[in-house]
Design an enzyme around this catalytic site. Structure first.
Site, short mmCIF file in Angstrom:
data_model
loop_
_atom_site.label_atom_id
_atom_site.label_comp_id
_atom_site.label_asym_id
_atom_site.label_seq_id
_atom_site.Cartn_x
_atom_site.Cartn_y
_atom_site.Cartn_z
N VAL A 20 0.84 -1.21 0.00
CA VAL A 20 0.00 0.00 0.00
C VAL A 20 0.87 1.26 0.00
O VAL A 20 0.59 2.23 -0.71
CB VAL A 20 -0.96 -0.01 1.21
CG1 VAL A 20 -1.82 1.25 1.20
CG2 VAL A 20 -1.85 -1.25 1.19
N ASP A 59 14.86 1.94 10.10
CA ASP A 59 13.67 1.80 10.94
C ASP A 59 13.22 3.20 11.32
O ASP A 59 14.01 3.99 11.85
CB ASP A 59 14.10 0.99 12.17
CG ASP A 59 12.97 0.78 13.17
OD1 ASP A 59 11.93 1.47 13.08
OD2 ASP A 59 13.15 -0.08 14.06
N TYR A 146 -2.79 -8.24 16.35
CA TYR A 146 -2.59 -7.24 15.30
C TYR A 146 -3.60 -6.09 15.49
O TYR A 146 -3.21 -4.92 15.56
CB TYR A 146 -2.77 -7.92 13.93
CG TYR A 146 -2.96 -6.96 12.80
CD1 TYR A 146 -1.99 -6.02 12.47
CD2 TYR A 146 -4.13 -7.00 12.02
CE1 TYR A 146 -2.17 -5.14 11.43
CE2 TYR A 146 -4.32 -6.13 10.97
CZ TYR A 146 -3.33 -5.19 10.68
OH TYR A 146 -3.53 -4.32 9.65
N PHE A 174 -10.28 -2.01 4.95
CA PHE A 174 -10.89 -3.32 4.87
C PHE A 174 -9.97 -4.18 3.98
O PHE A 174 -8.77 -4.13 4.17
CB PHE A 174 -12.37 -3.19 4.47
CG PHE A 174 -13.19 -2.77 5.67
CD1 PHE A 174 -12.98 -1.53 6.29
CD2 PHE A 174 -14.08 -3.63 6.27
CE1 PHE A 174 -13.66 -1.16 7.45
CE2 PHE A 174 -14.78 -3.28 7.43
CZ PHE A 174 -14.56 -2.05 8.01
N ASN A 175 -10.47 -4.97 3.02
CA ASN A 175 -9.55 -5.89 2.32
C ASN A 175 -8.97 -5.26 1.06
O ASN A 175 -9.65 -5.20 0.04
CB ASN A 175 -10.27 -7.21 2.02
CG ASN A 175 -10.48 -8.02 3.28
OD1 ASN A 175 -11.13 -7.56 4.21
ND2 ASN A 175 -9.90 -9.19 3.33
N LEU A 193 -6.14 -13.76 0.23
CA LEU A 193 -6.93 -14.59 -0.68
C LEU A 193 -6.66 -14.33 -2.16
O LEU A 193 -6.35 -15.27 -2.91
CB LEU A 193 -8.43 -14.40 -0.37
CG LEU A 193 -9.36 -15.21 -1.26
CD1 LEU A 193 -9.16 -16.71 -1.05
CD2 LEU A 193 -10.83 -14.84 -0.99
N ARG A 224 -16.08 -10.58 2.71
CA ARG A 224 -15.21 -9.44 2.95
C ARG A 224 -15.53 -8.32 1.96
O ARG A 224 -16.12 -8.55 0.90
CB ARG A 224 -13.73 -9.84 2.77
CG ARG A 224 -13.23 -10.85 3.80
CD ARG A 224 -13.08 -10.22 5.16
NE ARG A 224 -12.56 -11.15 6.16
CZ ARG A 224 -13.30 -12.00 6.87
NH1 ARG A 224 -14.62 -12.05 6.69
NH2 ARG A 224 -12.75 -12.79 7.76
N GLY A 286 -9.67 -16.99 14.21
CA GLY A 286 -9.74 -15.54 14.30
C GLY A 286 -10.49 -14.86 13.17
O GLY A 286 -10.62 -13.64 13.15
N ASP A 287 -10.98 -15.63 12.18
CA ASP A 287 -11.68 -15.04 11.03
C ASP A 287 -13.14 -14.74 11.38
O ASP A 287 -13.91 -15.66 11.63
CB ASP A 287 -11.69 -16.01 9.84
CG ASP A 287 -10.44 -15.90 8.99
OD1 ASP A 287 -9.66 -14.96 9.19
OD2 ASP A 287 -10.27 -16.77 8.11
N1 UFG Z 1 -9.04 -17.23 2.71
C1 UFG Z 1 -9.22 -18.50 2.21
N2 UFG Z 1 -8.13 -19.14 1.70
C2 UFG Z 1 -6.89 -18.58 1.65
C3 UFG Z 1 -6.72 -17.26 2.15
C4 UFG Z 1 -7.83 -16.62 2.68
O1 UFG Z 1 -10.32 -19.04 2.25
O2 UFG Z 1 -5.95 -19.22 1.15
C5 UFG Z 1 -10.21 -16.52 3.26
C6 UFG Z 1 -10.02 -16.06 4.69
O3 UFG Z 1 -10.31 -17.10 5.59
C7 UFG Z 1 -10.95 -14.88 4.76
C8 UFG Z 1 -10.92 -14.29 3.35
O4 UFG Z 1 -10.41 -15.35 2.52
O5 UFG Z 1 -12.25 -15.31 5.04
C9 UFG Z 1 -9.99 -13.11 3.21
O6 UFG Z 1 -8.74 -13.45 3.79
P1 UFG Z 1 -7.44 -12.53 3.68
O7 UFG Z 1 -6.34 -13.26 4.38
O8 UFG Z 1 -7.23 -12.15 2.25
O9 UFG Z 1 -7.83 -11.20 4.44
P2 UFG Z 1 -8.42 -11.00 5.94
O10 UFG Z 1 -9.88 -10.69 5.81
O11 UFG Z 1 -8.06 -12.11 6.84
O12 UFG Z 1 -7.60 -9.75 6.48
C10 UFG Z 1 -7.44 -8.55 5.73
C11 UFG Z 1 -6.20 -7.83 6.22
C12 UFG Z 1 -6.39 -7.39 7.64
C13 UFG Z 1 -7.66 -6.58 7.79
C14 UFG Z 1 -8.83 -7.33 7.24
C15 UFG Z 1 -10.04 -6.44 7.29
O13 UFG Z 1 -5.07 -8.68 6.13
O14 UFG Z 1 -5.30 -6.59 8.02
O15 UFG Z 1 -8.56 -7.72 5.89
O16 UFG Z 1 -11.11 -6.95 6.56
F1 UFG Z 1 -7.90 -6.31 9.09
#
Ligand code: UFG
Length: 328
Positions: A20, A59, A146, A174-175, A193, A224, A286-287
């Protein structure tokens, strides 16, 4: 990002070698601002720093005091640790890397009277939401370290703004997805993802795992709010100009539309023309089931409108980046 082209600022972008941060640095330079990128290259890449930026390797906690003495109009603070899973296994990295580092930055800004700060906060500060879409005044009960560290920084910034007249904005992402030309997402160990699904399409990964299909959502997979990295970057410039001395404003950045994991994979199949094998695996710890932003406040107060809200367009830009990266 052209509406403010009459005012050009001298800015520090911490973490400008990351995903970003590099996109934001590139957009700010295009708007005519001067940009100094500070990055310790622990997760960023030297070649992601835009050529027109001045680059300081280090840093920010160590270099902020010397650097800010030169006089800057503001800091955009992207540098930090951002992986939910890692934060549960190595919390020290997150309390030091996010909280202690930002405290040292804030102290240097105060000492040198740097007037503005825009901080990368996160939807993870909210935890399991009680209402969807999530407004900024929702309760903040982070479910992981985090999110807890980013929330602690938000509190720190509020008190510095009130006590010392700092003009501060926290943007809760968000994502984030998509790419901006040669600037895109490339983590050494990928967990997000869309990049993972596109690695399958590019032939560098065999299949994608769907983490849980038993969520209380229409197709059982987690939902998301995906936002294009360029729209996200553009909100930062608006925030710099909206920041008001003595105030700390908080804005969610999302499109306000939710897509399930299965919908994301399906969109990637359409965009890439690849089959993209997917298998259902267990839930990831944690999801939350659903995270969708209300970005009404950013729209009304920043005059910000996401221009690339179509998921297929977001994926197409990420796909162009992935193809260039994985092309032999
Ligand atoms: N997912 C899968 N398979 C994978 C990777 C992810 O099914 O291989 C799912 C996750 O379980 C989740 C969704 O896809 O349900 C999105 O996962 P991401 O890892 O892409 O993103 P996150 O929602 O976990 O987290 C991101 C940022 C965070 C932020 C969050 C806010 O990394 O910093 O979005 O929505 F807080």
């Amino acid at each position: 990002m052209s509406s403010h082209s009459d005012s050009q600022l001298n800015l520090i972008v911490t973490g400008g070698a990351g995903y970003v941060g590099s996109v934001c640095a590139a957009r700010l330079l295009e708007s005519g601002h001067r940009v100094t990128v500070v990055d310790d290259l622990s997760t960023g890449h030297r070649d992601a720093v835009p050529a027109e930026a001045t680059f300081v390797e280090g840093d920010i906690a160590e270099v902020a005091d010397d650097l800010l003495a030169d006089g800057f109009d503001g800091v955009l603070h992207f540098a930090g640790k951002s992986l939910v899973g890692e934060s549960m296994q190595a919390p020290d990295k997150y309390w030091h890397g996010n909280v202690m580092t930002t405290l040292r930055l804030l102290d240097a800004m105060r000492r040198h009277r740097t007037p503005r700060l825009v901080f990368s906060s996160t939807a993870a500060t909210y935890g399991e939401p009680a209402t969807i879409p999530i407004p900024e005044d929702a309760a903040t009960n982070p479910t992981n370290t985090y999110g807890a560290t980013k929330l602690a920084v938000d509190h720190m910034i509020s008190s510095y703004a009130t006590a010392h007249g700092l003009a501060a904005v926290s943007l809760r992402y968000f994502n984030v997805a998509g790419a901006y030309g040669r600037f895109g997402e490339r983590h050494t160990s990928e967990t997000h993802l869309i990049p993972i699904v596109l690695q399958v399409a590019a032939g560098v990964r065999e299949q994608v795992q769907i983490f849980g299909d038993d969520y209380p959502t229409p197709d059982g997979t987690a939902i998301r709010d995906y936002i294009h990295v360029v729209d996200l970057a553009d909100a930062h410039e608006a925030a710099l100009f909206r920041a008001t001395p003595g105030e700390h404003r908080i804005y969610n950045l999302g499109n306000g539309a939710g897509f399930s994991v299965k919908q994301v994979i399906e969109t990637c199949r359409t965009v890439t023309g690849h089959q993209i094998p997917a298998v259902v695996a267990g839930r990831r710890a944690g999801d939350p089931a659903v995270l969708v932003a209300s970005s009404e406040r950013a729209r009304s107060e920043l005059g910000w409108t996401p221009r690339r809200a179509d998921l297929a367009e977001i994926v197409a830009d990420a796909w162009s980046f992935a193809q260039a990266r994985f092309a032999r």
